[in-house]
Motif scaffolding. Structure first.
Motif, mmCIF file in Angstrom:
data_model
loop_
_atom_site.group_PDB
_atom_site.id
_atom_site.type_symbol
_atom_site.label_atom_id
_atom_site.label_comp_id
_atom_site.label_asym_id
_atom_site.label_seq_id
_atom_site.Cartn_x
_atom_site.Cartn_y
_atom_site.Cartn_z
ATOM 1 N N ALA A 86 -7.252 -16.084 -39.281
ATOM 2 C CA ALA A 86 -8.643 -15.511 -38.703
ATOM 3 C C ALA A 86 -8.422 -14.853 -37.600
ATOM 4 O O ALA A 86 -7.547 -15.416 -36.861
ATOM 5 N N ILE A 93 -12.526 -15.363 -42.699
ATOM 6 C CA ILE A 93 -11.060 -15.674 -42.667
ATOM 7 C C ILE A 93 -10.430 -15.058 -44.117
ATOM 8 O O ILE A 93 -11.072 -14.273 -45.054
ATOM 9 N N THR A 105 -4.873 -18.255 -36.010
ATOM 10 C CA THR A 105 -5.919 -17.553 -35.632
ATOM 11 C C THR A 105 -5.492 -16.671 -34.401
ATOM 12 O O THR A 105 -4.531 -17.174 -33.579
ATOM 13 N N PHE A 141 -10.724 -23.922 -40.832
ATOM 14 C CA PHE A 141 -10.187 -23.382 -39.312
ATOM 15 C C PHE A 141 -11.287 -24.105 -38.530
ATOM 16 O O PHE A 141 -10.619 -23.825 -37.073
ATOM 17 N N TYR A 271 -9.788 -17.785 -30.775
ATOM 18 C CA TYR A 271 -9.009 -17.078 -30.553
ATOM 19 C C TYR A 271 -8.519 -16.807 -29.139
ATOM 20 O O TYR A 271 -7.669 -16.477 -28.533
#
Ligand code: AHG
Ligand code: MN
Ligand code: MN
Length: 325
Positions: A86, A93, A105, A141, A271
């Motif tokens: 991701a 994703i 990620t 995720f 992130y």
């Protein structure tokens, strides 16, 4: 001159991580070394400037956002231990078709506003366990940052460096002229006290009261409640601001503000917030959304935003105390 330990030798000596995880970290590190060359070539390779479209974050994409996202995505899809990825730059994703192993990620290029003016930018990444026996979906995720099995960033600055945490501690590598990562910072630790803060002061009028009070106290210096003078730095690349804090202490804040009150903040939990929080905690610092540890947040959305206050433990504790009222 004795040769400094390479990343490969450092990983080989780590008996806490599986060879599959070490492989994923190597894949990311190799890609960051290649990204460093593209970043350094700037206008020569025609990689500066806008890409001409807006990403899922509603932000103008730069050419380098797209280039670096493609480089990382391709490398990770080719790694047998990666089940899905991701990215800040991708709407959804991507599953690789494999099961087990890891989810990655990433923010492929952090500090986009600095690319065209030749100021440090970076890449941030987070590695999570993938579900066993099924191809990952978006929900897989949405794991709290505590689940991360590795996190790190590369900073493309005067030196290109890779800062990494696996099961414990934080280490830093510098990219040498032959493209090898060399261990230069064996045990990074953030001092508990500081007299340096980082925040985008132009947003002051939009901040909540506790952040205003905290920064006011710093600005009053020796004559105010803190009784000491503070310095301020704001690179506007999270990697560079966090790297400075890892090197010499400090506090970094991108708090909630009233510009877009429905958004919890600017930075993204999966992130930026989570990987940086793991690195900071492992280096002895603290990272909070001003309510609790960022690493304990249960994400509910892939591109979820989060207020971030991180850095030197005693300073972050002060902001947390003010925020609790
Ligand atoms: P990105 O370039 O990945 O979108 O991230 C930019 C972030 C972060 O790196 C930095 O701390 C912050 O945005 C800077 O924001 P301002 O431009 O509001 O200062
Ligand atoms: Mn970013
Ligand atoms: Mn980015």
């Amino acid at each position: 001159m004795t040769k400094l330990t390479t990343l490969a030798d450092h990983l080989a000596a780590d008996d806490t991580a599986s060879s599959a995880l070490k492989g994923v970290v190597s894949t990311i590190a190799d890609t960051c070394a290649r990204i460093s060359k593209v970043v350094a070539s700037g206008a020569i390779s025609g990689s500066l400037g806008a890409a001409g479209h807006v990403n899922v974050q509603d932000e103008e994409q730069k050419k380098l956002d797209v280039i670096t996202n493609d480089m990382l995505s391709q490398a990770l899809k080719a790694d047998a231990a990666v089940a899905g990825l991701a990215s800040e730059e991708l709407e959804t994703i991507e599953a690789t078709g494999r099961t087990g192993g890891f989810l990655v990620t990433f923010d492929p290029l952090d500090g986009s506003s600095n690319i065209d003016v030749n100021v440090s930018v970076g890449t941030i990444f987070s590695v999570l366990p993938a579900p066993e026996g099924k191809s990952p979906a978006e929900a897989d995720f949405l794991q709290p940052g505590r689940n991360q099995v590795a996190a790190g960033y590369a900073i493309y600055g005067p030196q290109t460096m890779l800062v990494l945490t696996l099961s414990k501690g934080v280490v830093g590598f510098t990219l040498d002229a032959d493209g090898q990562w060399r261990l230069t910072h064996a045990d990074i630790a953030i001092p508990a006290d500081t007299a340096e803060f980082a925040i985008n002061m132009s947003n002051q009028r939009h901040w909540a009261e506790p952040i205003r009070r905290y920064v006011d106290g710093c600005l009053q210096g020796k004559d105010g409640p803190r009784g000491k003078n503070f310095n301020m730095r704001w690179v506007a690349s999270m990697v560079a601001d966090v790297h400075r804090i890892l090197m010499r202490g400090g506090i970094f804040m991108y708090p909630w503000d009233a510009r877009e009150p429905e958004k919890p903040g600017k930075l993204r939990l999966l992130y930026e917030g989570n990987p940086m929080s793991l690195i900071v905690e492992r280096a002895g610092g603290v990272s909070t959304d001003a309510k609790g540890a960022i690493l304990d947040i249960q994400p509910t959305k892939l591109h979820q935003r989060v207020p971030v206050v991180l850095g030197s433990a005693n300073e972050v504790a002060l902001v947390a105390d003010l925020s609790r009222g």
